[in-house]
Design a protein around this motif. Structure first.
Motif, PDB file in Angstrom:
ATOM      1  N   UNK A   1     -52.809  29.517  -9.414  1.00 27.37           N
ATOM      2  CA  UNK A   1     -51.535  28.857  -9.579  1.00 27.37           C
ATOM      3  C   UNK A   1     -51.326  28.427 -11.031  1.00 27.37           C
ATOM      4  N   UNK A   2     -52.419  28.259 -11.747  1.00 28.37           N
ATOM      5  CA  UNK A   2     -52.340  27.850 -13.150  1.00 28.37           C
ATOM      6  C   UNK A   2     -51.614  28.903 -13.992  1.00 28.37           C
ATOM      7  N   UNK A   3     -51.890  30.166 -13.736  1.00 29.13           N
ATOM      8  CA  UNK A   3     -51.230  31.248 -14.480  1.00 29.13           C
ATOM      9  C   UNK A   3     -49.722  31.239 -14.237  1.00 29.13           C
ATOM     10  N   UNK A   4     -49.324  30.937 -13.010  1.00 27.14           N
ATOM     11  CA  UNK A   4     -47.900  30.899 -12.678  1.00 27.14           C
ATOM     12  C   UNK A   4     -47.216  29.769 -13.440  1.00 27.14           C
ATOM     13  N   UNK A   5     -47.883  28.618 -13.543  1.00 30.09           N
ATOM     14  CA  UNK A   5     -47.331  27.497 -14.298  1.00 30.09           C
ATOM     15  C   UNK A   5     -47.193  27.873 -15.773  1.00 30.09           C
ATOM     16  N   UNK A   6     -48.182  28.581 -16.312  1.00 31.29           N
ATOM     17  CA  UNK A   6     -48.113  29.026 -17.702  1.00 31.29           C
ATOM     18  C   UNK A   6     -46.920  29.959 -17.910  1.00 31.29           C
ATOM     19  N   UNK A   7     -46.668  30.840 -16.949  1.00 32.88           N
ATOM     20  CA  UNK A   7     -45.531  31.751 -17.031  1.00 32.88           C
ATOM     21  C   UNK A   7     -44.220  30.965 -17.062  1.00 32.88           C
ATOM     22  N   UNK A   8     -44.104  29.962 -16.215  1.00 35.75           N
ATOM     23  CA  UNK A   8     -42.896  29.136 -16.198  1.00 35.75           C
ATOM     24  C   UNK A   8     -42.718  28.412 -17.530  1.00 35.75           C
ATOM     25  N   UNK A  11     -41.361  30.829 -20.163  1.00 34.38           N
ATOM     26  CA  UNK A  11     -39.930  31.082 -19.968  1.00 34.38           C
ATOM     27  C   UNK A  11     -39.110  29.908 -20.484  1.00 34.38           C
ATOM     28  N   UNK A  12     -39.546  28.698 -20.179  1.00 33.80           N
ATOM     29  CA  UNK A  12     -38.833  27.510 -20.639  1.00 33.80           C
ATOM     30  C   UNK A  12     -38.823  27.437 -22.162  1.00 33.80           C
ATOM     31  N   UNK A  13     -39.926  27.803 -22.785  1.00 37.77           N
ATOM     32  CA  UNK A  13     -40.013  27.752 -24.247  1.00 37.77           C
ATOM     33  C   UNK A  13     -39.099  28.792 -24.895  1.00 37.77           C
ATOM     34  N   UNK A  14     -38.878  29.912 -24.235  1.00 32.66           N
ATOM     35  CA  UNK A  14     -38.042  30.979 -24.795  1.00 32.66           C
ATOM     36  C   UNK A  14     -36.553  30.693 -24.631  1.00 32.66           C
ATOM     37  N   UNK A  15     -36.208  29.742 -23.801  1.00 31.06           N
ATOM     38  CA  UNK A  15     -34.800  29.485 -23.495  1.00 31.06           C
ATOM     39  C   UNK A  15     -33.990  29.086 -24.729  1.00 31.06           C
ATOM     40  N   UNK A  16     -34.546  28.276 -25.588  1.00 26.83           N
ATOM     41  CA  UNK A  16     -33.831  27.835 -26.790  1.00 26.83           C
ATOM     42  C   UNK A  16     -33.528  29.014 -27.716  1.00 26.83           C
ATOM     43  N   UNK A  17     -34.516  29.877 -27.920  1.00 22.58           N
ATOM     44  CA  UNK A  17     -34.296  31.050 -28.771  1.00 22.58           C
ATOM     45  C   UNK A  17     -33.286  32.003 -28.142  1.00 22.58           C
ATOM     46  N   UNK A  18     -33.296  32.113 -26.825  1.00 22.61           N
ATOM     47  CA  UNK A  18     -32.327  32.977 -26.148  1.00 22.61           C
ATOM     48  C   UNK A  18     -30.910  32.458 -26.388  1.00 22.61           C
ATOM     49  N   UNK A  19     -30.738  31.159 -26.291  1.00 17.65           N
ATOM     50  CA  UNK A  19     -29.416  30.568 -26.514  1.00 17.65           C
ATOM     51  C   UNK A  19     -28.965  30.790 -27.960  1.00 17.65           C
ATOM     52  N   UNK A  20     -29.878  30.591 -28.907  1.00 16.41           N
ATOM     53  CA  UNK A  20     -29.530  30.787 -30.319  1.00 16.41           C
ATOM     54  C   UNK A  20     -29.152  32.238 -30.595  1.00 16.41           C
ATOM     55  N   UNK A  21     -29.888  33.156 -29.983  1.00 17.99           N
ATOM     56  CA  UNK A  21     -29.621  34.571 -30.234  1.00 17.99           C
ATOM     57  C   UNK A  21     -28.300  35.008 -29.608  1.00 17.99           C
ATOM     58  N   UNK A  22     -28.096  34.690 -28.339  1.00 11.33           N
ATOM     59  CA  UNK A  22     -26.912  35.183 -27.639  1.00 11.33           C
ATOM     60  C   UNK A  22     -25.642  34.419 -27.991  1.00 11.33           C
ATOM     61  N   UNK A  23     -25.760  33.130 -28.255  1.00 10.28           N
ATOM     62  CA  UNK A  23     -24.555  32.343 -28.523  1.00 10.28           C
ATOM     63  C   UNK A  23     -24.194  32.288 -29.997  1.00 10.28           C
ATOM     64  N   UNK A  24     -25.202  32.358 -30.872  1.00 15.14           N
ATOM     65  CA  UNK A  24     -24.939  32.208 -32.306  1.00 15.14           C
ATOM     66  C   UNK A  24     -25.310  33.447 -33.119  1.00 15.14           C
ATOM     67  N   UNK A  25     -25.759  34.489 -32.439  1.00 16.28           N
ATOM     68  CA  UNK A  25     -26.163  35.746 -33.092  1.00 16.28           C
ATOM     69  C   UNK A  25     -27.196  35.519 -34.191  1.00 16.28           C
TER      70      UNK A  25
END
Length: 59
Positions: A1-8, A11-25
């Motif tokens: 279950x530890x690996x699954x938590x690491x995966x989550x 994903x949470x850490x990548x969310x900010x960069x995703x927003x910057x890339x898609x919303x602000x190019x």
């Protein structure tokens, strides 16, 4: 279950960069996002391998 938590967490850490890339190019955020997605892919593969290993032990 530890690996699954690491995966989550990955994903949470990548969310900010995703927003910057898609919303602000933001190109640099896109590069960081691509790296994060590769880390996510590798973590998911580790989980898949672990699940298969546990499943096969049960037989």
């Amino acid at each position: 279950m530890e690996k699954f938590k690491q995966l989550k967490d990955l994903i949470a850490a990548a969310e900010e960069d995703a927003a910057k890339f898609y919303e602000k190019s933001n190109g640099a955020a896109g590069t960081r996002l691509r790296k994060a997605m590769m880390d996510i892919k590798n973590a998911a593969q580790e989980i898949r391998n672990q699940v298969t290993e546990v499943k096969n032990k049960e037989k």
